[in-house]
Design a protein around this motif. Structure first.
Motif, short mmCIF file in Angstrom:
data_model
loop_
_atom_site.label_atom_id
_atom_site.label_comp_id
_atom_site.label_asym_id
_atom_site.label_seq_id
_atom_site.Cartn_x
_atom_site.Cartn_y
_atom_site.Cartn_z
N PHE A 285 1.39 0.89 24.65
CA PHE A 285 0.25 0.42 23.85
C PHE A 285 0.47 0.86 22.40
CE2 PHE A 285 -3.09 -1.42 26.60
CZ PHE A 285 -2.32 -1.49 27.75
N LEU A 286 0.67 -0.12 21.52
CA LEU A 286 1.14 0.20 20.17
C LEU A 286 0.06 0.81 19.28
CD1 LEU A 286 3.28 -3.00 19.41
CD2 LEU A 286 4.13 -0.71 19.97
N ASN A 287 -1.17 0.34 19.40
CA ASN A 287 -2.16 0.73 18.38
C ASN A 287 -3.52 1.10 18.96
OD1 ASN A 287 -2.83 -1.85 19.22
ND2 ASN A 287 -3.53 -2.53 17.21
N CYS B 221 5.43 -5.30 13.09
CA CYS B 221 6.83 -5.09 12.70
C CYS B 221 7.14 -3.59 12.57
CB CYS B 221 7.10 -5.82 11.38
SG CYS B 221 8.81 -5.75 10.87
N ILE B 222 6.27 -2.88 11.87
CA ILE B 222 6.49 -1.44 11.67
C ILE B 222 6.43 -0.69 13.01
CG2 ILE B 222 5.53 0.67 10.63
CD1 ILE B 222 4.58 -1.12 8.27
N LEU B 223 5.44 -1.03 13.81
CA LEU B 223 5.27 -0.30 15.07
C LEU B 223 6.43 -0.53 16.04
CD1 LEU B 223 1.44 -0.86 15.60
CD2 LEU B 223 2.57 1.34 15.23
N THR B 224 7.07 -1.69 15.96
CA THR B 224 8.17 -1.94 16.90
C THR B 224 9.54 -1.59 16.30
OG1 THR B 224 8.13 -4.26 16.19
CG2 THR B 224 7.04 -3.74 18.28
N THR B 225 9.72 -1.82 14.98
CA THR B 225 11.08 -1.65 14.41
C THR B 225 11.18 -0.51 13.40
OG1 THR B 225 10.75 -3.11 12.49
CG2 THR B 225 11.36 -4.17 14.59
N ASN B 226 10.07 0.14 13.10
CA ASN B 226 10.04 1.24 12.11
C ASN B 226 10.39 0.80 10.70
OD1 ASN B 226 9.29 3.45 13.79
ND2 ASN B 226 11.34 3.38 14.68
N GLN B 227 10.28 -0.46 10.39
CA GLN B 227 10.47 -0.95 9.01
C GLN B 227 9.62 -2.20 8.84
OE1 GLN B 227 12.55 -3.90 8.02
NE2 GLN B 227 12.09 -4.47 10.14
N GLU B 228 9.42 -2.65 7.58
CA GLU B 228 8.39 -3.67 7.37
C GLU B 228 8.91 -5.04 6.92
OE1 GLU B 228 6.16 -1.40 4.36
OE2 GLU B 228 6.84 -2.90 2.92
N GLU B 229 10.22 -5.22 6.85
CA GLU B 229 10.77 -6.50 6.43
C GLU B 229 10.90 -7.45 7.61
OE1 GLU B 229 11.76 -7.31 3.19
OE2 GLU B 229 10.71 -5.44 2.68
N TYR B 230 10.30 -8.65 7.46
CA TYR B 230 10.41 -9.60 8.57
C TYR B 230 10.38 -11.03 8.07
CZ TYR B 230 5.38 -10.28 7.93
OH TYR B 230 4.16 -10.56 7.40
N GLU B 231 10.87 -11.94 8.90
CA GLU B 231 10.68 -13.37 8.65
C GLU B 231 10.02 -13.96 9.90
OE1 GLU B 231 14.28 -15.69 8.63
OE2 GLU B 231 15.38 -14.07 9.60
#
Ligand SMILES: [Zn+2]
Length: 405
Positions: free
Chosen positions: A132-134, A31-41
């Motif tokens: 490549f995210l990570n 979530c953080i790597l794609t949207t720059n924030q950590e809130e998700y469902e």
């Protein structure tokens, strides 16, 4: 606003594979790597029995769709990793949204996900647009070996890497990519995992070259064509790059015949078949006499010439076999090919390279200066090859010759 993360829970062979892999810390990281924030469902998608064929995690946030394909958790077989990513690429290309990203994420895994072949595969994925995210923080002793983590900068670089990952001296009977002065040729397997690799070759070629691309799909078993999703992706890319000339030939590369009054297209298929068989038998294009490796000027040179084969009392099928056999030839640069075709250079029945005496000494000196081999390489010298030499030399004068060195 929360990101919406959707995935199918089951692996192709393992139930709940992804529910188990995608623990909250992994989902948060993605979530953080794609949207720059950590809130998700999280939404679990149970359609189609919940089988996740693309190893896909789908993240939506503020109108942007992030496609994330996951690495394997266990390195198994060289192709399985490269099956999922092209599947997701096809979904990505089919998605008409303007705001979308394409990503690869390494999950915790066992085994070596950084073999030479997989490094090649990752560079291919980068070339077609994967981020490549990570990769830089993957816990794997082998990751450091993958130092060159950038897309291919040219088709030559791609072909060179591809050749490095293949064993020489062995027929892999797999997909090949090469080029000539006129076009790029892809010989694409439609069978097994190779069909997805073939899609990546085709799309990378569009991105890396403005030369016409000829895709020969090699029909095997009941598999007549590349998967529909791959053909759709290729068609979509053709729209994106309309200036590109692109042809698909579906061929067995085996059962096409030399027909009376050959049409240009059947000659083209015969040539393609011959090139494929040479690549398969003796490896990438490299002049056997001088070592030149510039693919634009390297050609397949027949030992027993097609014109002679046509005159022989053989069935059409046998003629085709001889005209396209990987044993009936070698790679030569244009200069050496012409010198060989005009019988200024010859090969004797031991594979020794000979020079005719019927030319000026000054021209002999020139030929000697540009010819580095006085014997054809062992790899090329099969018994069948030497039989073709005998056939060729039957109609030639090989008495007035001298050694090349
Ligand atoms: Zn040469």
């Amino acid at each position: 606003m929360k990101a919406k993360i959707t995935y199918k829970p089951n692996g192709q062979k393992k139930k709940n594979l992804f529910s188990n892999l995608l623990k909250s810390d992994v989902l948060k990281d993605i979530c953080i790597l794609t949207t720059n924030q950590e809130e998700y469902e999280v939404i679990i998608d149970n359609s189609n029995k919940g089988v996740n064929i693309g190893r896909l995690v789908f993240v939506e946030y503020k109108g942007t769709k992030h496609y994330v394909t996951l690495s394997e958790d266990k390195a198994e077989g060289r192709n399985s990793t490269l099956q999922s990513a092209p599947t997701v690429l096809n979904m990505f290309i089919a998605d008409k949204s303007r705001k979308k990203t394409l990503n690869f994420y390494f999950v915790e895994h066992t085994g070596n996900l950084f073999t030479n072949y997989l490094q090649f595969g990752y560079k291919l994925l980068m070339t077609v647009g994967y981020k490549f995210l990570n990769i830089s923080r993957v816990k794997n002793a082998n990751v450091a070996k993958f130092a060159d983590r950038t897309p291919f900068s040219s088709l030559d670089e791609l072909i060179n890497w591809r050749n490095k990952t293949k064993k020489r001296n062995a027929s892999n009977n797999s997909s090949y990519i090469t080029k000539s002065a006129d076009s790029v040729q892809i010989y694409a397997k439609t069978y097994g995992a190779s069909k997805y690799e073939s899609t990546l070759f085709a799309i990378s070629s569009f991105i890396l070259t403005d030369r016409p691309v000829e895709l020969y799909t090699i029909i095997e078993g009941n598999l007549k064509h590349l998967p529909k999703s791959s053909l759709a992706s290729i068609a979509q890319y053709k729209k994106t790059y309309p200036h590109l000339k692109f042809e698909i030939h579906n061929t067995t590369l085996k059962f096409d015949r030399i027909k009376a009054g050959e049409k240009p297209n059947s000659i083209k298929l015969r040539d393609a078949c011959y090139t494929y068989n040479l690549l398969d038998r003796i490896g990438p294009k490299k002049c056997a006499l001088c070592g030149c490796e510039i693919p634009e000027i390297i050609q397949g040179a027949h030992i027993w010439p097609v014109a002679e084969i046509k005159k022989a009392s053989l069935t059409d099928e046998e003629k085709f076999e001889h005209a396209t056999s990987g044993h009936n030839g070698l790679w030569l640069c244009q200069n050496h090919h012409k010198l060989f075709d005009t019988n200024i250079l010859l090969i004797d029945d031991q594979g020794q390279v000979k020079l005719t005496n019927h030319i000026l000494d000054s021209n002999k000196q020139f030929i000697i200066s540009v010819t580095k081999q006085d014997k054809i390489q062992e790899l090329v010298l099969s018994p069948e090859f030497l039989q073709y030499v005998v056939n060729r030399n039957k109609v030639l004068d090989i008495t007035h010759v001298q050694s090349i060195l």
